[in-house]
Design an enzyme around this catalytic site. Structure first.
Site, PDB file in Angstrom:
ATOM      1  N   TRP A 183     -26.226  11.175  -7.158  1.00 23.52           N
ATOM      2  CA  TRP A 183     -25.718  12.297  -6.361  1.00 23.52           C
ATOM      3  C   TRP A 183     -25.502  13.524  -7.256  1.00 23.52           C
ATOM      4  O   TRP A 183     -25.986  14.627  -6.966  1.00 23.52           O
ATOM      5  CB  TRP A 183     -24.418  11.879  -5.681  1.00 23.52           C
ATOM      6  CG  TRP A 183     -23.866  12.863  -4.684  1.00 23.52           C
ATOM      7  CD1 TRP A 183     -24.371  14.084  -4.356  1.00 23.52           C
ATOM      8  CD2 TRP A 183     -22.704  12.682  -3.869  1.00 23.52           C
ATOM      9  NE1 TRP A 183     -23.591  14.682  -3.391  1.00 23.52           N
ATOM     10  CE2 TRP A 183     -22.567  13.847  -3.067  1.00 23.52           C
ATOM     11  CE3 TRP A 183     -21.773  11.656  -3.732  1.00 23.52           C
ATOM     12  CZ2 TRP A 183     -21.524  14.005  -2.161  1.00 23.52           C
ATOM     13  CZ3 TRP A 183     -20.736  11.822  -2.829  1.00 23.52           C
ATOM     14  CH2 TRP A 183     -20.611  12.978  -2.052  1.00 23.52           C
ATOM     15  N   TYR A 194     -29.503  15.271  -2.004  1.00 26.45           N
ATOM     16  CA  TYR A 194     -28.869  15.519  -3.298  1.00 26.45           C
ATOM     17  C   TYR A 194     -29.649  16.618  -4.014  1.00 26.45           C
ATOM     18  O   TYR A 194     -30.619  16.376  -4.741  1.00 26.45           O
ATOM     19  CB  TYR A 194     -28.854  14.257  -4.155  1.00 26.45           C
ATOM     20  CG  TYR A 194     -28.113  13.074  -3.575  1.00 26.45           C
ATOM     21  CD1 TYR A 194     -27.213  13.220  -2.528  1.00 26.45           C
ATOM     22  CD2 TYR A 194     -28.308  11.799  -4.094  1.00 26.45           C
ATOM     23  CE1 TYR A 194     -26.535  12.127  -2.008  1.00 26.45           C
ATOM     24  CE2 TYR A 194     -27.631  10.701  -3.578  1.00 26.45           C
ATOM     25  CZ  TYR A 194     -26.751  10.872  -2.529  1.00 26.45           C
ATOM     26  OH  TYR A 194     -26.093   9.777  -2.015  1.00 26.45           O
ATOM     27  N   ARG A 237     -24.396  11.309 -16.657  1.00 28.79           N
ATOM     28  CA  ARG A 237     -24.962  12.613 -16.998  1.00 28.79           C
ATOM     29  C   ARG A 237     -25.727  12.599 -18.316  1.00 28.79           C
ATOM     30  O   ARG A 237     -26.476  13.535 -18.604  1.00 28.79           O
ATOM     31  CB  ARG A 237     -23.847  13.660 -17.072  1.00 28.79           C
ATOM     32  CG  ARG A 237     -23.144  13.914 -15.747  1.00 28.79           C
ATOM     33  CD  ARG A 237     -22.018  14.919 -15.931  1.00 28.79           C
ATOM     34  NE  ARG A 237     -21.247  15.098 -14.712  1.00 28.79           N
ATOM     35  CZ  ARG A 237     -21.525  15.992 -13.775  1.00 28.79           C
ATOM     36  NH1 ARG A 237     -22.564  16.778 -13.912  1.00 28.79           N
ATOM     37  NH2 ARG A 237     -20.774  16.097 -12.702  1.00 28.79           N
ATOM     38  N   ASP A 264     -30.555   4.597  -7.052  1.00 28.18           N
ATOM     39  CA  ASP A 264     -30.260   5.085  -5.706  1.00 28.18           C
ATOM     40  C   ASP A 264     -30.252   6.608  -5.697  1.00 28.18           C
ATOM     41  O   ASP A 264     -29.697   7.250  -6.591  1.00 28.18           O
ATOM     42  CB  ASP A 264     -28.896   4.564  -5.251  1.00 28.18           C
ATOM     43  CG  ASP A 264     -28.515   5.092  -3.885  1.00 28.18           C
ATOM     44  OD1 ASP A 264     -28.955   4.504  -2.880  1.00 28.18           O
ATOM     45  OD2 ASP A 264     -27.780   6.097  -3.818  1.00 28.18           O
ATOM     46  N   ARG A 316     -16.351  17.136  -5.466  1.00 31.00           N
ATOM     47  CA  ARG A 316     -15.224  16.316  -5.897  1.00 31.00           C
ATOM     48  C   ARG A 316     -13.912  16.776  -5.263  1.00 31.00           C
ATOM     49  O   ARG A 316     -12.933  16.012  -5.213  1.00 31.00           O
ATOM     50  CB  ARG A 316     -15.128  16.328  -7.429  1.00 31.00           C
ATOM     51  CG  ARG A 316     -16.244  15.552  -8.107  1.00 31.00           C
ATOM     52  CD  ARG A 316     -16.350  15.847  -9.580  1.00 31.00           C
ATOM     53  NE  ARG A 316     -16.863  17.197  -9.816  1.00 31.00           N
ATOM     54  CZ  ARG A 316     -17.189  17.682 -11.013  1.00 31.00           C
ATOM     55  NH1 ARG A 316     -17.039  16.918 -12.089  1.00 31.00           N
ATOM     56  NH2 ARG A 316     -17.662  18.901 -11.160  1.00 31.00           N
ATOM     57  N   TYR A 355     -20.732   3.143  -3.340  1.00 29.45           N
ATOM     58  CA  TYR A 355     -20.783   4.432  -4.046  1.00 29.45           C
ATOM     59  C   TYR A 355     -19.366   4.912  -4.349  1.00 29.45           C
ATOM     60  O   TYR A 355     -18.391   4.388  -3.829  1.00 29.45           O
ATOM     61  CB  TYR A 355     -21.591   5.457  -3.257  1.00 29.45           C
ATOM     62  CG  TYR A 355     -20.996   5.993  -1.974  1.00 29.45           C
ATOM     63  CD1 TYR A 355     -20.137   7.086  -1.979  1.00 29.45           C
ATOM     64  CD2 TYR A 355     -21.356   5.443  -0.733  1.00 29.45           C
ATOM     65  CE1 TYR A 355     -19.628   7.612  -0.795  1.00 29.45           C
ATOM     66  CE2 TYR A 355     -20.857   5.960   0.461  1.00 29.45           C
ATOM     67  CZ  TYR A 355     -19.991   7.050   0.420  1.00 29.45           C
ATOM     68  OH  TYR A 355     -19.488   7.567   1.597  1.00 29.45           O
ATOM     69  N   GLY A 356     -19.279   5.904  -5.234  1.00 27.37           N
ATOM     70  CA  GLY A 356     -17.967   6.377  -5.668  1.00 27.37           C
ATOM     71  C   GLY A 356     -17.262   5.360  -6.538  1.00 27.37           C
ATOM     72  O   GLY A 356     -16.028   5.285  -6.561  1.00 27.37           O
ATOM     73  N   SER A 357     -18.018   4.559  -7.288  1.00 27.18           N
ATOM     74  CA  SER A 357     -17.465   3.435  -8.036  1.00 27.18           C
ATOM     75  C   SER A 357     -16.460   3.850  -9.116  1.00 27.18           C
ATOM     76  O   SER A 357     -15.577   3.069  -9.478  1.00 27.18           O
ATOM     77  CB  SER A 357     -18.602   2.634  -8.685  1.00 27.18           C
ATOM     78  OG  SER A 357     -19.547   2.232  -7.716  1.00 27.18           O
ATOM     79  N   GLN A 393     -24.122   0.662   2.613  1.00 24.18           N
ATOM     80  CA  GLN A 393     -23.631   1.459   1.483  1.00 24.18           C
ATOM     81  C   GLN A 393     -22.343   2.189   1.869  1.00 24.18           C
ATOM     82  O   GLN A 393     -22.372   3.291   2.409  1.00 24.18           O
ATOM     83  CB  GLN A 393     -24.698   2.461   1.025  1.00 24.18           C
ATOM     84  CG  GLN A 393     -24.366   3.113  -0.303  1.00 24.18           C
ATOM     85  CD  GLN A 393     -25.505   3.929  -0.865  1.00 24.18           C
ATOM     86  OE1 GLN A 393     -25.326   5.102  -1.196  1.00 24.18           O
ATOM     87  NE2 GLN A 393     -26.677   3.344  -0.987  1.00 24.18           N
TER      88      GLN A 393
END
Length: 317
Positions: A21, A57, A282, A52, A227, A203-205, A176
């Site tokens: 994302w 995105y 990143r 994924d 965020r 997601y958002g782990s 998901q």
């Protein structure tokens, strides 16, 4: 790396997956394309076999970066997951949930081109589209399966009732939902799905970065940063509660000699109802550190201590 077997899809998936994302570069802070490519390749080198992404995105940017990162890697060694049904309105710039038959057929061709592949392993309805009959959307996915353009059907951000409605017209292989220490609202849905063979890619782990331990003071994000708009972790009183919780994470991480993020990843992926945890990275350093989380495990008493503190602070429920 640890792996889990997805029941309905009948494939083995790494417990950690690449989430992309943020690398789309849209409302998620600064990203560097070359760093992103190297980060993805580093995770694959460490045993991660699922990437994924989604066309929304960065309006295709993320999918294109994934396509670049996967060049030269044998296609059957990597599982690609992408989505459809969340498009950008050309006039307002706002996201629109649109999953009509024609739209699905148009989107899949764009994704295949961006990803530089001739098939997609996991193809997700990104968000429920209440304006399109679910049988129409599922008909498109069934057609794509017959054509060999997708292998498995997934739903993202669907409720139990919405999944049951979709199952009347197609086999649902995966779902998901968001899930982490600081967001456990869909635990029941994930357990329900697990019992039906519908494994979860969560997601958002890392709680959009707040569970890495790198953020200790309220950040000054740009207006519109996802965020701030998608999660409540960086707003009070939740932010201060999580900062207090990080003290328990710090103690456990110090005991293992690891970064805090590895505690968060183990907490999630040691649960049987979590198929794989999507994790954004990143750069190569973040990628390597996150993969090392699977060289050790949390003890039961450590998980209990974390859970007790989450309950005490009333975080994530």
């Amino acid at each position: 790396m640890r792996y889990k077997h997805f029941k309905n899809a009948d494939v083995s998936v790494s417990a950690l997956a690449v989430g992309t994302w943020a690398i789309g570069g849209q409302n998620y802070g600064q990203v560097d394309r070359s760093d992103s490519v190297r980060a993805i390749r580093t995770m694959i080198d460490q045993g991660v076999n699922l990437v994924d992404t989604a066309p929304c995105y960065g309006n295709g940017a993320s999918e294109k970066i994934v396509g670049e990162a996967l060049r030269g890697i044998p296609r059957d060694q990597i599982l690609i997951s992408t989505k459809f049904g969340l498009i950008t309105d050309v006039y307002s710039g706002e996201y629109i949930k649109h999953a009509s038959y024609k739209s699905v057929m148009r989107e899949v061709e764009s994704s295949l081109m961006n990803l530089e592949t001739d098939y997609i392993d996991f193809y997700y309805v990104h968000w429920p589209d209440v304006n399109t009959p679910i049988d129409e959307t599922m008909a498109a996915l069934n057609t794509l399966k017959k054509q060999g353009k997708i292998r498995f059907i997934g739903v993202s951000n669907f409720s139990e009732e919405q999944i049951l409605a979709a199952e009347e017209y197609a086999d649902i292989d995966v779902q998901q939902p968001p899930y982490s220490m600081v967001n456990q609202k869909f635990t029941g849905l994930m357990k329900w799905g697990y019992e039906r063979g519908i494994d979860s890619m969560t997601y958002g782990s890392l709680g959009s970065g707040i569970l890495t331990g790198a953020i200790r003071t309220m950040p000054d994000f740009e207006p519109g940063d996802m965020r701030l708009t998608f999660y409540d972790f960086f707003r009070e009183p939740v932010f201060s509660k999580i900062m207090e919780f990080l003290k328990t994470m710090d103690r456990i991480a110090e005991g293992h000699g690891v970064p805090v993020a590895q505690v968060a990843l183990n907490w999630s992926t040691q649960k049987d109802f979590v198929g794989t945890a999507l994790c954004g990275v990143r750069n190569e350093q973040e990628a390597a550190q996150n993969c090392k989380a699977f060289e050790w495990k949390l003890a039961e008493d450590e998980i209990a201590a974390l859970d007790q503190e989450l309950v005490r602070l009333n975080i994530g429920f």
